[in-house]
Design a protein around this motif. Structure first.
Motif, PDB file in Angstrom:
ATOM      1  N   GLY A 162     -72.720 -27.822   6.852  1.00 54.28           N
ATOM      2  CA  GLY A 162     -72.358 -26.849   5.831  1.00 54.28           C
ATOM      3  C   GLY A 162     -71.644 -27.492   4.662  1.00 54.28           C
ATOM      4  N   ALA A 163     -70.770 -28.442   4.949  1.00 56.43           N
ATOM      5  CA  ALA A 163     -70.045 -29.144   3.887  1.00 56.43           C
ATOM      6  C   ALA A 163     -71.009 -29.950   3.021  1.00 56.43           C
ATOM      7  N   ASN A 165     -74.278 -29.362   2.611  1.00 54.15           N
ATOM      8  CA  ASN A 165     -75.123 -28.430   1.856  1.00 54.15           C
ATOM      9  C   ASN A 165     -74.386 -27.872   0.644  1.00 54.15           C
ATOM     10  N   SER A 166     -73.117 -27.561   0.833  1.00 53.03           N
ATOM     11  CA  SER A 166     -72.313 -27.040  -0.271  1.00 53.03           C
ATOM     12  C   SER A 166     -72.193 -28.082  -1.389  1.00 53.03           C
ATOM     13  N   TYR A 167     -72.056 -29.320  -0.999  1.00 53.78           N
ATOM     14  CA  TYR A 167     -71.956 -30.402  -1.987  1.00 53.78           C
ATOM     15  C   TYR A 167     -73.252 -30.511  -2.790  1.00 53.78           C
ATOM     16  N   ASP A 169     -75.604 -28.275  -3.194  1.00 59.35           N
ATOM     17  CA  ASP A 169     -75.900 -27.038  -3.934  1.00 59.35           C
ATOM     18  C   ASP A 169     -75.167 -26.961  -5.269  1.00 59.35           C
ATOM     19  N   ASN A 170     -74.120 -27.729  -5.402  1.00 62.45           N
ATOM     20  CA  ASN A 170     -73.305 -27.646  -6.626  1.00 62.45           C
ATOM     21  C   ASN A 170     -73.245 -28.958  -7.395  1.00 62.45           C
ATOM     22  N   ARG A 179     -65.438 -33.839  -5.494  1.00 60.59           N
ATOM     23  CA  ARG A 179     -66.071 -33.136  -4.380  1.00 60.59           C
ATOM     24  C   ARG A 179     -66.679 -34.118  -3.384  1.00 60.59           C
TER      25      ARG A 179
END
Length: 240
Positions: A162-163, A165-167, A169-170, A179
């Motif tokens: 999840g961490a 993917n969040s990275y 995605d942004n 980040r």
């Protein structure tokens, strides 16, 4: 010597022979199999150097991949010339190419690498995967993880995914560098949480499994590159 004494001696010898000649059970063969994720590492030049691969071993990979890439480009060009080529045809071609690459790297790992090189490749794979290594069945078995530990590992693996993917995605923001640093810190924390859940004996075993730290490249950077490559294949490409 009496006949009775001779008979007893003969019986003793007859019973002793099978005992002396009993075959010794063979010791179990060490498991030097290579996981799919470890096999993929052979594509990376820095990993090849860390394994101290010979020029012949490295050329075998480079030439093999080049041949597969050339064949893939030919098929892709032919497909692009077809009128109304379906998206499924391109997906099939990509899948066939990935399968061929996996086969090449797998055969290289088992036929070309030495046993110490395969062992070291596995160590590097576990280091790169971080907490994800605890989802490896070989690690689970060797460390004899409990059901509670397996559950914790699964939860931490999902949090690491999840961490990441969040990275991805942004990406493209001004704070990408920060980040990225935060992502690596989270990855380190997830691993520490798992290691803290191990017993003293398991910690010793885990350290032995990892071996020496890599000296030719940064583990976190290669992990991020691998995750990014996997992210670019989504959606739909993985799991087909």
């Amino acid at each position: 010597m009496s006949r009775r004494a001779i008979s007893l001696s003969a019986v003793a010898i007859l019973f002793a022979i099978p005992l002396l000649a009993a075959p010794v059970p063979p010791s179990p063969k060490p498991d030097d199999s290579v996981s799919p994720s470890a096999i993929q590492l052979l594509q990376h030049r820095k990993v090849q150097k860390e394994l101290k691969m010979t020029a012949e071993q490295r050329i075998g990979i480079l030439d093999g991949l080049a041949d597969l890439d050339e064949e893939y480009e030919k098929k892709l060009d032919a497909l692009s010339r077809q009128p109304n080529a379906a998206e499924e045809q391109y997906d099939k071609l990509d899948k066939e190419n990935r399968k061929a690459v996996d086969k090449l790297l797998g055969e290289t790992a088992m036929k070309s690498l030495s046993a110490p090189q395969r062992k070291r490749l596995g160590q590097l794979d576990w280091r790169i995967r971080g907490v994800g290594a605890f989802a490896d069945q070989k690690v689970e078995k060797l460390l004899q993880l409990t059901d509670a530990q397996k559950k914790k590992a699964a939860e931490l693996v999902e949090r690491q995914k999840g961490a990441a993917n969040s990275y991805f995605d942004n990406l493209g923001n001004e704070d990408d560098a920060k980040r990225k640093t935060d992502l690596f810190a989270s990855r380190k924390d997830f691993l520490k949480q798992m290691e803290d859940a191990l017993t003293a004996d398991q910690k010793t075993g885990w350290a032995a499994l990892l071996g020496d730290a890599a000296t030719g490249f940064a583990i976190d950077d290669l992990w991020l590159r691998i995750e990014e490559d996997a992210d670019l294949l989504l959606p739909g490409a993985i799991g087909k």
